[in-house]
Design a protein around this motif. Structure first.
Motif, PDB file in Angstrom:
ATOM      1  N   THR A 242      11.067  12.815   3.121  1.00 28.22           N
ATOM      2  CA  THR A 242      10.442  11.531   2.513  1.00 28.22           C
ATOM      3  C   THR A 242       9.604  10.872   3.627  1.00 28.22           C
ATOM      4  OG1 THR A 242      11.930  11.163   0.757  1.00 28.22           O
ATOM      5  CG2 THR A 242      10.610   9.299   1.575  1.00 28.22           C
ATOM      6  N   ILE A 243      10.383  10.767   4.927  1.00 26.92           N
ATOM      7  CA  ILE A 243       9.771  10.095   6.173  1.00 26.92           C
ATOM      8  C   ILE A 243       8.356  10.943   6.430  1.00 26.92           C
ATOM      9  CG2 ILE A 243      10.105   9.710   8.475  1.00 26.92           C
ATOM     10  CD1 ILE A 243      11.552   7.943   6.619  1.00 26.92           C
ATOM     11  N   ARG A 244       8.530  12.259   6.414  1.00 30.25           N
ATOM     12  CA  ARG A 244       7.249  12.958   6.627  1.00 30.25           C
ATOM     13  C   ARG A 244       6.237  12.749   5.884  1.00 30.25           C
ATOM     14  NH1 ARG A 244       6.874  19.519   8.407  1.00 30.25           N
ATOM     15  NH2 ARG A 244       4.516  19.638   8.500  1.00 30.25           N
ATOM     16  N   ILE A 245       6.425  12.597   4.436  1.00 32.13           N
ATOM     17  CA  ILE A 245       5.602  12.457   3.443  1.00 32.13           C
ATOM     18  C   ILE A 245       4.917  11.136   3.697  1.00 32.13           C
ATOM     19  CG2 ILE A 245       5.266  11.776   1.131  1.00 32.13           C
ATOM     20  CD1 ILE A 245       7.428  13.928   0.454  1.00 32.13           C
ATOM     21  N   LEU A 246       5.718  10.009   3.888  1.00 29.36           N
ATOM     22  CA  LEU A 246       5.019   8.809   4.321  1.00 29.36           C
ATOM     23  C   LEU A 246       4.380   8.599   5.517  1.00 29.36           C
ATOM     24  CD1 LEU A 246       8.371   6.570   3.294  1.00 29.36           C
ATOM     25  CD2 LEU A 246       6.242   6.933   1.890  1.00 29.36           C
ATOM     26  N   GLU A 247       4.619   9.268   6.397  1.00 25.53           N
ATOM     27  CA  GLU A 247       3.788   9.141   7.709  1.00 25.53           C
ATOM     28  C   GLU A 247       2.524  10.019   7.525  1.00 25.53           C
ATOM     29  OE1 GLU A 247       7.424   9.435  10.953  1.00 25.53           O
ATOM     30  OE2 GLU A 247       6.518  11.250  10.491  1.00 25.53           O
ATOM     31  N   THR A 248       2.643  10.974   6.783  1.00 29.34           N
ATOM     32  CA  THR A 248       1.302  11.578   6.072  1.00 29.34           C
ATOM     33  C   THR A 248       0.417  10.771   5.408  1.00 29.34           C
ATOM     34  OG1 THR A 248       2.394  13.946   6.284  1.00 29.34           O
ATOM     35  CG2 THR A 248       0.293  13.789   5.172  1.00 29.34           C
ATOM     36  N   LEU A 249       0.990   9.990   4.627  1.00 29.57           N
ATOM     37  CA  LEU A 249       0.519   8.913   3.805  1.00 29.57           C
ATOM     38  C   LEU A 249      -0.241   7.977   4.572  1.00 29.57           C
ATOM     39  CD1 LEU A 249       2.452   8.971   0.602  1.00 29.57           C
ATOM     40  CD2 LEU A 249       0.298  10.125   0.933  1.00 29.57           C
ATOM     41  N   ARG A 250       0.215   7.817   6.000  1.00 30.58           N
ATOM     42  CA  ARG A 250      -0.238   6.808   6.970  1.00 30.58           C
ATOM     43  C   ARG A 250       0.383   5.392   6.601  1.00 30.58           C
ATOM     44  NH1 ARG A 250      -6.565   7.996   8.538  1.00 30.58           N
ATOM     45  NH2 ARG A 250      -6.207  10.357   9.138  1.00 30.58           N
ATOM     46  N   ILE A 251       1.603   5.499   5.998  1.00 30.50           N
ATOM     47  CA  ILE A 251       2.368   4.065   5.888  1.00 30.50           C
ATOM     48  C   ILE A 251       2.750   3.790   7.334  1.00 30.50           C
ATOM     49  CG2 ILE A 251       4.307   3.011   4.902  1.00 30.50           C
ATOM     50  CD1 ILE A 251       2.110   4.175   2.909  1.00 30.50           C
ATOM     51  N   PRO A 252       2.518   2.609   7.582  1.00 29.31           N
ATOM     52  CA  PRO A 252       3.043   2.146   8.888  1.00 29.31           C
ATOM     53  C   PRO A 252       4.351   2.307   9.198  1.00 29.31           C
ATOM     54  CG  PRO A 252       1.291   0.416   7.951  1.00 29.31           C
ATOM     55  CD  PRO A 252       1.882   1.387   6.901  1.00 29.31           C
ATOM     56  N   ALA A 253       4.509   2.476  10.553  1.00 33.95           N
ATOM     57  CA  ALA A 253       6.040   2.480  10.804  1.00 33.95           C
ATOM     58  C   ALA A 253       6.990   1.434  10.333  1.00 33.95           C
ATOM     59  CB  ALA A 253       6.440   2.734  12.274  1.00 33.95           C
ATOM     60  N   ALA A 254       6.496   0.228  10.414  1.00 36.48           N
ATOM     61  CA  ALA A 254       7.039  -0.991  10.061  1.00 36.48           C
ATOM     62  C   ALA A 254       7.374  -1.235   8.823  1.00 36.48           C
ATOM     63  CB  ALA A 254       6.427  -2.137  10.454  1.00 36.48           C
ATOM     64  N   SER A 255       6.773  -0.432   7.781  1.00 35.28           N
ATOM     65  CA  SER A 255       6.953  -0.327   6.318  1.00 35.28           C
ATOM     66  C   SER A 255       7.797   0.796   5.776  1.00 35.28           C
ATOM     67  CB  SER A 255       5.516  -0.554   5.566  1.00 35.28           C
ATOM     68  OG  SER A 255       4.754  -1.656   6.149  1.00 35.28           O
ATOM     69  N   LEU A 256       8.296   1.708   6.690  1.00 33.56           N
ATOM     70  CA  LEU A 256       8.766   2.971   6.135  1.00 33.56           C
ATOM     71  C   LEU A 256      10.071   2.475   5.209  1.00 33.56           C
ATOM     72  CD1 LEU A 256       8.604   5.566   9.022  1.00 33.56           C
ATOM     73  CD2 LEU A 256       7.190   5.333   7.022  1.00 33.56           C
ATOM     74  N   THR A 257      10.773   1.557   5.666  1.00 38.73           N
ATOM     75  CA  THR A 257      12.060   1.154   5.125  1.00 38.73           C
ATOM     76  C   THR A 257      11.725   0.531   3.735  1.00 38.73           C
ATOM     77  OG1 THR A 257      13.281   0.671   7.376  1.00 38.73           O
ATOM     78  CG2 THR A 257      14.043  -0.334   5.444  1.00 38.73           C
ATOM     79  N   VAL A 258      10.602  -0.224   3.759  1.00 38.75           N
ATOM     80  CA  VAL A 258      10.097  -0.990   2.610  1.00 38.75           C
ATOM     81  C   VAL A 258       9.951   0.194   1.360  1.00 38.75           C
ATOM     82  CG1 VAL A 258       8.322  -2.272   1.396  1.00 38.75           C
ATOM     83  CG2 VAL A 258       9.148  -2.853   3.712  1.00 38.75           C
ATOM     84  N   MET A 259       9.265   1.174   1.906  1.00 38.01           N
ATOM     85  CA  MET A 259       8.765   2.263   0.927  1.00 38.01           C
ATOM     86  C   MET A 259      10.322   3.006   0.418  1.00 38.01           C
ATOM     87  SD  MET A 259       5.974   2.632   0.044  1.00 38.01           S
ATOM     88  CE  MET A 259       4.123   2.404   0.368  1.00 38.01           C
ATOM     89  N   LEU A 260      11.358   3.223   1.320  1.00 32.67           N
ATOM     90  CA  LEU A 260      12.620   3.778   0.754  1.00 32.67           C
ATOM     91  C   LEU A 260      13.221   2.814  -0.233  1.00 32.67           C
ATOM     92  CD1 LEU A 260      13.859   4.843   4.252  1.00 32.67           C
ATOM     93  CD2 LEU A 260      13.034   6.357   2.349  1.00 32.67           C
ATOM     94  N   PHE A 261      13.014   1.391  -0.075  1.00 33.26           N
ATOM     95  CA  PHE A 261      13.577   0.556  -0.725  1.00 33.26           C
ATOM     96  C   PHE A 261      12.852   0.547  -2.158  1.00 33.26           C
ATOM     97  CE2 PHE A 261      13.842  -3.981  -2.411  1.00 33.26           C
ATOM     98  CZ  PHE A 261      15.264  -3.952  -2.617  1.00 33.26           C
ATOM     99  N   VAL A 262      11.640   0.699  -2.190  1.00 32.81           N
ATOM    100  CA  VAL A 262      10.578   0.839  -3.438  1.00 32.81           C
ATOM    101  C   VAL A 262      11.255   2.117  -4.133  1.00 32.81           C
ATOM    102  CG1 VAL A 262       8.508   1.307  -4.159  1.00 32.81           C
ATOM    103  CG2 VAL A 262       8.757  -0.376  -2.533  1.00 32.81           C
ATOM    104  N   TYR A 263      11.486   3.165  -3.556  1.00 28.90           N
ATOM    105  CA  TYR A 263      12.076   4.297  -4.280  1.00 28.90           C
ATOM    106  C   TYR A 263      13.331   3.838  -4.755  1.00 28.90           C
ATOM    107  CZ  TYR A 263      14.108   9.108  -5.170  1.00 28.90           C
ATOM    108  OH  TYR A 263      14.505  10.213  -5.658  1.00 28.90           O
ATOM    109  N   GLY A 264      14.147   3.467  -4.328  1.00 30.26           N
ATOM    110  CA  GLY A 264      15.707   2.960  -4.949  1.00 30.26           C
ATOM    111  C   GLY A 264      15.619   1.864  -5.928  1.00 30.26           C
ATOM    112  N   LEU A 265      14.511   1.104  -5.903  1.00 31.20           N
ATOM    113  CA  LEU A 265      14.217   0.183  -6.954  1.00 31.20           C
ATOM    114  C   LEU A 265      13.818   0.754  -8.158  1.00 31.20           C
ATOM    115  CD1 LEU A 265      12.981  -3.136  -5.656  1.00 31.20           C
ATOM    116  CD2 LEU A 265      15.135  -2.716  -6.236  1.00 31.20           C
ATOM    117  N   GLY A 266      13.014   1.770  -8.066  1.00 31.07           N
ATOM    118  CA  GLY A 266      12.647   2.565  -9.176  1.00 31.07           C
ATOM    119  C   GLY A 266      13.532   3.248  -9.575  1.00 31.07           C
TER     120      GLY A 266
END
Length: 413
Positions: A242-266
């Motif tokens: 997942t982290i590599r996927i988010l980095e490839t999508l150019r998600i800012p490093a400061a927002s990686l945790t937010v995206m993991l939380f979004v997955y968990g909420l989903g």
């Protein structure tokens, strides 16, 4: 996994005090939170762990496969071997060992040593989760039994929404070893709480492994279980990366945790909505919708990754949330189908479904480890293809069932 109500059949029938049900359920949920966090946390720091062990991300992903495969294969064996052990003793020792093996994982300096400790941790987790559900059911008042189970197993869902993001934060502030050590500390704290709160409860009757697995001979069960494995492989093929996927999508490093939380909420929302929709619409329509949504979400993410441009934070977040929701929407519907196929052996088929879930996670992570070498778009495309294959499996087995019904032949197993 709110709806995975894995129970030890004999333990659920043990007479026990009823007044401690609510408090005990929350204490037991602390343990399932530790188990869930342990099972999924590696995805939060896989690149850092690979770097620390001087291996590739694909090789480091084998630790995820090893944990899931060990859980799937050892769960019925451990349940058989420990069926007569006193419940509190079993719960306390399984959590204590889970904590110890996570602390050992944090100290490993080689991938082989890490995999061995992950297998040992999986064995401890497999001893805890089914018995936590059984004890919660035994302690709760009959009118509150479902709520007690939802609290206990809800710890797994909360682990996805909170435990994995927390692991990412700790690994970023300190390192990946600190994240595994944190899981160990949570496990040991849960063991102490269970020892302090849980009343003494005897073990159950001895149930042999052959008897446990005999339910596989029931018509329909062996038709349904492979879909659990295939569907979980679909969503977990990319999950460890997942982290590599988010980095490839150019998600800012400061927002990686937010995206993991979004997955968990989903995941939390998908699991809850699936249970309600299954009751209203039936399991097959829910599964068709879930696998279709999964194929679209993973395919959409593959397209964004292939484009190589910033995709827009909110659009990526929507696809990530859909991925999480569709992944965890499978379980309630599959459990419903299995219970309908073998209503007299409901606890056993649910436990086998749990083994199927972890077998799918192991297989998916292994497939993802092969696909990631071809790039993130290929990795996500593989998951999307497996989701479409799950849809195909539903169509194929449905057609076979209708054909058998029309001819008056027995339903295919």
């Amino acid at each position: 996994m709110k709806n995975i109500q894995i129970k030890e059949p004999a333990a659920a029938e043990i007479p026990a005090p009823r007044g401690e049900g609510a408090r005990a359920a929350w204490i037991l949920a602390m343990g399932t939170f530790a188990v869930g966090t342990d099972a999924f946390i590696v995805s939060a720091f896989l690149p850092r762990m690979a770097e620390g062990l001087s291996v590739t991300e694909a090789m480091a992903g084998q630790s995820v496969s090893a944990f899931a495969l060990a859980y799937a294969l050892l769960a019925p064996v451990i349940a058989t071997a420990t069926s007569t052990v006193a419940r509190r003793k079993l719960l306390v020792w399984s959590l204590a060992l889970l904590g110890a093996f996570n602390l050992a994982s944090a100290l490993c300096t080689s991938l082989s040593a890490l995999i061995l400790t992950r297998i040992a941790a999986a064995a401890a987790a497999a001893a805890y989760t089914p018995n936590a559900g059984a004890v919660a059911a035994a302690l709760a008042h009959p009118a509150r039994r479902a709520r007690a189970l939802s609290v206990v197993i809800g710890g797994l869902t909360v682990a996805t929404a909170l435990g994995v993001p927390l692991g990412h934060v700790v690994s970023a502030v300190m390192d990946w070893r600190a994240s595994l050590a944190l899981v160990g500390i949570i496990s040991l704290a849960a063991a102490a709480a269970v020892f302090a709160v849980m009343p003494a409860m005897p073990g159950g009757a001895r149930i042999g492994l052959r008897q446990r697995l005999s339910v596989l001979k029931r018509p329909g069960v062996m038709r349904i279980l492979p879909l659990t494995v295939l569907g979980m492989a679909a969503c977990y093929a990319p999950y460890a990366f997942t982290i590599r996927i988010l980095e490839t999508l150019r998600i800012p490093a400061a927002s990686l945790t937010v995206m993991l939380f979004v997955y968990g909420l989903g995941a939390f929302a998908g699991n809850y909505a699936s249970g309600r929709a299954t009751d209203r619409r039936g399991p097959v329509p829910v599964l068709v919708f879930a696998y279709g949504a999964m194929a679209i979400a993973l395919g959409g993410l593959a397209g964004l990754a292939a484009a190589g441009e910033g995709s827009g934070f909110y659009f990526a977040a929507a696809l990530i949330a859909c991925w999480g929701a569709s992944s965890w929407a499978q379980t309630p519907a599959q459990q419903h189908r299995l219970i309908a196929a073998a209503p007299q052996e409901a606890p056993l088929v649910i436990a086998l479904n749990a083994s199927g879930i972890y077998l799918g996670i192991s297989a998916g992570t292994g497939i993802g480890s092969l696909a990631v070498g071809q790039g993130v778009p290929a990795l996500l495309g593989t998951g999307s293809a497996l989701a479409l294959a799950s849809l195909g499996y539903i169509a194929m087995t449905g057609a076979a069932r209708r054909k058998a019904a029309a001819s008056g032949a027995p339903e295919p197993g």
